[in-house]
Design a protein around this motif. Structure first.
Motif: not given
Lengths: 114, 113
Positions: A62-76, A78-89
């Motif tokens: 799993v590419e760390k730089d492509k799928f950015l994960i942030n667990h900023a609090s005990l209730t949230l 986020t997953l950010t898919v950067t520079s998304a391409h059709p294969e990320d669907s």
């Protein structure tokens, strides 16, 4: 029981853009959150595990730089898919667990990249 | 490493038929075993679990027994309903299920009236 929500439930984006998916634990504190990817007619593939306040641990392949994960609090988390391409669907599912709380799953987010 | 193998679907049954979905596993140590259900358009829900050998998990008429000697955790229900139509996933993980889980590929069940 414990409830985990995801937002959005579905999203369509253009190739090259970034998309953020949120995962929230609504009625408990989630010390650990997991992100899965589910391909059609296949099982869930664990992408990464995140603990509140620390960096996510990614699974092999799993590419760390492509799928950015942030667990900023005990209730949230986020997953950010950067520079998304059709294969990320795919269908992205999060789950959350806390102290004495087993793993609860969100309803999933359908991502379509055009 | 740990792995889960469950029977390929899809499975199509008539209402009130008997259901068995096979699940076998490979694991080191003494994992907990789980069955999750995913209804159309929804996320996964824990259906039942067993944390040690010979334990039987049960919920909503479904049962599964943790068999260490055959490394199996087959899901059964005596009389299925249309509302049981869903995808069923077998999974294993550490005690309690709060940590990393390994899933089988899922079995889609369709129950016809």
């Amino acid at each position: 029981g414990a409830v985990v929500s995801q937002h959005p439930s579905w999203v369509i984006c253009k190739s090259g853009t970034s998309v953020k998916i949120e995962c929230r634990s609504l009625d408990f504190q989630a010390t650990t959150m997991f992100w899965y990817r589910q391909f059609p007619k296949q099982s869930l593939m664990l992408m990464a595990t995140s603990n509140e306040g620390s960096k996510a641990t990614y699974e092999q392949g799993v590419e760390k730089d492509k799928f950015l994960i942030n667990h900023a609090s005990l209730t949230l988390s986020t997953l950010t898919v950067t520079s998304a391409h059709p294969e990320d669907s795919s269908f992205y599912i999060c789950s959350a667990s806390g102290e004495r709380v087993e793993q609860y799953f969100g309803p999933g987010t359908r991502l379509t990249v055009t | 490493g740990n792995s889960v193998t469950q029977m390929e679907g899809p499975v199509t049954l008539s209402e009130e038929a008997f259901l068995t979905i096979n699940c076998t596993y490979t694991a080191t140590g003494y994992p907990s075993l789980f069955w999750y259900v995913q209804y159309p358009g929804e996320g996964l829900q824990l259906l039942l679990k067993a944390t040690k050998a010979d334990d039987k998990g049960s919920n909503k008429g479904f049962e599964a027994t943790y068999r260490k000697e055959t490394t199996s955790f087959h899901l059964e229900k005596g009389s299925v309903q249309v509302s049981d139509s869903a995808v069923y996933f077998c999974a294993l993980g550490p005690q309690g299920g709060s940590e990393k889980l390994v899933f089988g590929k899922g079995t889609k069940l369709t129950v016809n009236p």
